[in-house]
Write an enzyme that holds these catalytic residues in place. Structure first.
Site, PDB file in Angstrom:
ATOM      1  N   CYS A   6       0.928  -1.216   0.067  1.00  0.00           N
ATOM      2  CA  CYS A   6      -0.208  -0.032  -0.115  1.00  0.00           C
ATOM      3  C   CYS A   6       0.787   1.321   0.159  1.00  0.00           C
ATOM      4  O   CYS A   6       0.638   2.100  -0.761  1.00  0.00           O
ATOM      5  CB  CYS A   6      -1.079  -0.326   1.206  1.00  0.00           C
ATOM      6  SG  CYS A   6      -2.342  -1.135   0.929  1.00  0.00           S
ATOM      7  N   ASP A  29      10.342  -6.444  -8.767  1.00  0.00           N
ATOM      8  CA  ASP A  29      10.678  -7.249  -7.426  1.00  0.00           C
ATOM      9  C   ASP A  29      12.150  -6.627  -6.880  1.00  0.00           C
ATOM     10  O   ASP A  29      13.129  -6.685  -7.746  1.00  0.00           O
ATOM     11  CB  ASP A  29      10.602  -8.680  -7.689  1.00  0.00           C
ATOM     12  CG  ASP A  29      10.500  -9.189  -5.999  1.00  0.00           C
ATOM     13  OD1 ASP A  29       9.505  -9.885  -5.763  1.00  0.00           O
ATOM     14  OD2 ASP A  29      11.591  -9.284  -5.417  1.00  0.00           O
ATOM     15  N   HIS A  45      -6.120  -2.998  -1.045  1.00  0.00           N
ATOM     16  CA  HIS A  45      -5.510  -3.545  -0.016  1.00  0.00           C
ATOM     17  C   HIS A  45      -6.535  -4.902   0.012  1.00  0.00           C
ATOM     18  O   HIS A  45      -7.485  -4.837   0.434  1.00  0.00           O
ATOM     19  CB  HIS A  45      -5.303  -3.211   1.224  1.00  0.00           C
ATOM     20  CG  HIS A  45      -4.648  -4.051   2.296  1.00  0.00           C
ATOM     21  ND1 HIS A  45      -3.250  -4.408   2.160  1.00  0.00           N
ATOM     22  CD2 HIS A  45      -5.113  -5.030   2.962  1.00  0.00           C
ATOM     23  CE1 HIS A  45      -3.122  -5.187   2.892  1.00  0.00           C
ATOM     24  NE2 HIS A  45      -4.263  -5.920   3.366  1.00  0.00           N
ATOM     25  N   ASN A  86       1.437 -16.700  -4.110  1.00  0.00           N
ATOM     26  CA  ASN A  86       1.714 -17.420  -3.081  1.00  0.00           C
ATOM     27  C   ASN A  86       0.514 -17.038  -2.126  1.00  0.00           C
ATOM     28  O   ASN A  86       0.064 -15.666  -2.022  1.00  0.00           O
ATOM     29  CB  ASN A  86       2.964 -16.976  -2.476  1.00  0.00           C
ATOM     30  CG  ASN A  86       4.096 -17.535  -3.477  1.00  0.00           C
ATOM     31  OD1 ASN A  86       4.132 -18.610  -4.037  1.00  0.00           O
ATOM     32  ND2 ASN A  86       5.172 -16.869  -3.402  1.00  0.00           N
ATOM     33  N   THR A  94       4.817 -13.786   1.972  1.00  0.00           N
ATOM     34  CA  THR A  94       5.750 -12.782   3.161  1.00  0.00           C
ATOM     35  C   THR A  94       5.307 -11.466   2.958  1.00  0.00           C
ATOM     36  O   THR A  94       5.465 -10.912   3.864  1.00  0.00           O
ATOM     37  CB  THR A  94       7.361 -13.011   2.798  1.00  0.00           C
ATOM     38  OG1 THR A  94       7.327 -12.266   1.359  1.00  0.00           O
ATOM     39  CG2 THR A  94       7.796 -14.217   2.730  1.00  0.00           C
ATOM     40  N   HIS A  97      -0.510  -8.624   0.831  1.00  0.00           N
ATOM     41  CA  HIS A  97      -1.296  -7.644   0.090  1.00  0.00           C
ATOM     42  C   HIS A  97      -1.022  -8.301  -1.272  1.00  0.00           C
ATOM     43  O   HIS A  97       0.006  -8.609  -1.811  1.00  0.00           O
ATOM     44  CB  HIS A  97      -0.358  -6.205  -0.030  1.00  0.00           C
ATOM     45  CG  HIS A  97      -1.274  -5.129  -1.201  1.00  0.00           C
ATOM     46  ND1 HIS A  97      -1.414  -3.875  -0.544  1.00  0.00           N
ATOM     47  CD2 HIS A  97      -1.734  -5.602  -2.466  1.00  0.00           C
ATOM     48  CE1 HIS A  97      -1.959  -3.469  -1.820  1.00  0.00           C
ATOM     49  NE2 HIS A  97      -2.351  -4.395  -2.519  1.00  0.00           N
ATOM     50  N   HIS A  99      -0.211 -10.086  -4.667  1.00  0.00           N
ATOM     51  CA  HIS A  99       0.818  -9.733  -5.772  1.00  0.00           C
ATOM     52  C   HIS A  99       0.781 -10.840  -6.537  1.00  0.00           C
ATOM     53  O   HIS A  99       1.257 -12.261  -6.223  1.00  0.00           O
ATOM     54  CB  HIS A  99       2.006  -9.232  -5.082  1.00  0.00           C
ATOM     55  CG  HIS A  99       2.586 -10.022  -4.042  1.00  0.00           C
ATOM     56  ND1 HIS A  99       2.151 -10.123  -2.495  1.00  0.00           N
ATOM     57  CD2 HIS A  99       3.716 -11.045  -4.153  1.00  0.00           C
ATOM     58  CE1 HIS A  99       3.096 -10.973  -2.081  1.00  0.00           C
ATOM     59  NE2 HIS A  99       3.637 -11.477  -2.811  1.00  0.00           N
TER      60      HIS A  99
HETATM   61  P1  AMP Z   1       6.017 -13.460  -1.456  1.00  0.00           P
HETATM   62  O1  AMP Z   1       7.011 -13.807  -0.885  1.00  0.00           O
HETATM   63  O2  AMP Z   1       5.144 -14.070  -2.652  1.00  0.00           O
HETATM   64  O3  AMP Z   1       4.892 -12.715  -0.604  1.00  0.00           O
HETATM   65  O4  AMP Z   1       6.368 -12.243  -2.443  1.00  0.00           O
HETATM   66  C1  AMP Z   1       6.956 -11.033  -1.749  1.00  0.00           C
HETATM   67  C2  AMP Z   1       7.892 -10.428  -2.826  1.00  0.00           C
HETATM   68  O5  AMP Z   1       8.096  -8.871  -2.611  1.00  0.00           O
HETATM   69  C3  AMP Z   1       9.279 -10.830  -2.776  1.00  0.00           C
HETATM   70  O6  AMP Z   1       9.892 -11.522  -3.998  1.00  0.00           O
HETATM   71  C4  AMP Z   1      10.308  -9.864  -2.334  1.00  0.00           C
HETATM   72  O7  AMP Z   1      11.581  -9.779  -2.888  1.00  0.00           O
HETATM   73  C5  AMP Z   1       9.263  -8.485  -2.791  1.00  0.00           C
HETATM   74  N1  AMP Z   1       9.608  -7.087  -1.967  1.00  0.00           N
HETATM   75  C6  AMP Z   1       9.783  -7.169  -0.621  1.00  0.00           C
HETATM   76  N2  AMP Z   1       9.743  -5.772  -0.392  1.00  0.00           N
HETATM   77  C7  AMP Z   1       9.837  -5.186  -1.747  1.00  0.00           C
HETATM   78  C8  AMP Z   1       9.958  -3.736  -2.368  1.00  0.00           C
HETATM   79  N3  AMP Z   1      10.180  -2.881  -1.345  1.00  0.00           N
HETATM   80  N4  AMP Z   1       9.953  -3.347  -3.408  1.00  0.00           N
HETATM   81  C9  AMP Z   1       9.633  -4.536  -4.442  1.00  0.00           C
HETATM   82  N5  AMP Z   1       9.606  -5.813  -3.922  1.00  0.00           N
HETATM   83  C10 AMP Z   1       9.810  -6.137  -2.744  1.00  0.00           C
HETATM   84 ZN    ZN Z   2      -1.848  -3.134   1.204  1.00  0.00          ZN
END
Ligand code: AMP
Ligand code: ZN
Length: 113
Positions: A6, A29, A45, A86, A94, A97, A99
């Site tokens: 967000c 990413d 969100h 995921n 992780t 939100h 994605h």
């Molecule tokens: P997930 O594990 O499926 O929740 O993916 C979260 C993704 O967000 C991971 O691939 C991280 O590398 C990516 N990520 C985390 N923080 C940031 C950020 N500030 N900008 C861009 N990607 C991010």
């Molecule tokens: Zn969000």
């Protein structure tokens, strides 16, 4: 607002944006796992896949079609690519939100680890 994505939508945290429209935002990413690794998110969100309703069907359709469009724009439509959503801990989520990961530019293994 405590959600990282967000904050990216709001421009409070920088990101390399590759697309933005009324509903969606797409950005690179921060820790790319392939030559192309883009995250496509709804601006609104939504924490996990478990929180989607029938009224979100058009939004999910846009999310998936946007991944295909970005892959095509970058020339990966022929060679192929992977899209991943995921959900929760066993799915490896992780950031809570929704994605859609778009990965391309190398041969990806299957099954996933
Ligand atoms: P997930 O594990 O499926 O929740 O993916 C979260 C993704 O967000 C991971 O691939 C991280 O590398 C990516 N990520 C985390 N923080 C940031 C950020 N500030 N900008 C861009 N990607 C991010
Ligand atoms: Zn969000």
């Amino acid at each position: 607002m405590s959600c990282l994505f967000c904050k990216i939508v709001a421009g409070e945290i920088p990101a390399k944006r590759v697309h933005e429209d009324e509903q969606l935002c797409a950005f690179e990413d921060i820790d790319p796992q392939a030559p192309l690794h883009v995250l496509i998110i709804p601006k609104r969100h939504i924490s996990t896949l478990n929180d989607l309703y029938q009224s979100d069907d058009a939004l999910v359709g846009q999310l998936v079609r946007r991944a295909a469009l970005i892959a095509k724009e970058r020339g990966y439509d022929g060679a192929g690519y992977r899209t991943v959503l995921n959900c929760n801990s066993d799915g490896g989520q992780t950031v809570f939100h929704i994605h859609l990961h778009l990965l391309a530019g190398r041969r990806l293994g299957w099954p996933p680890g």
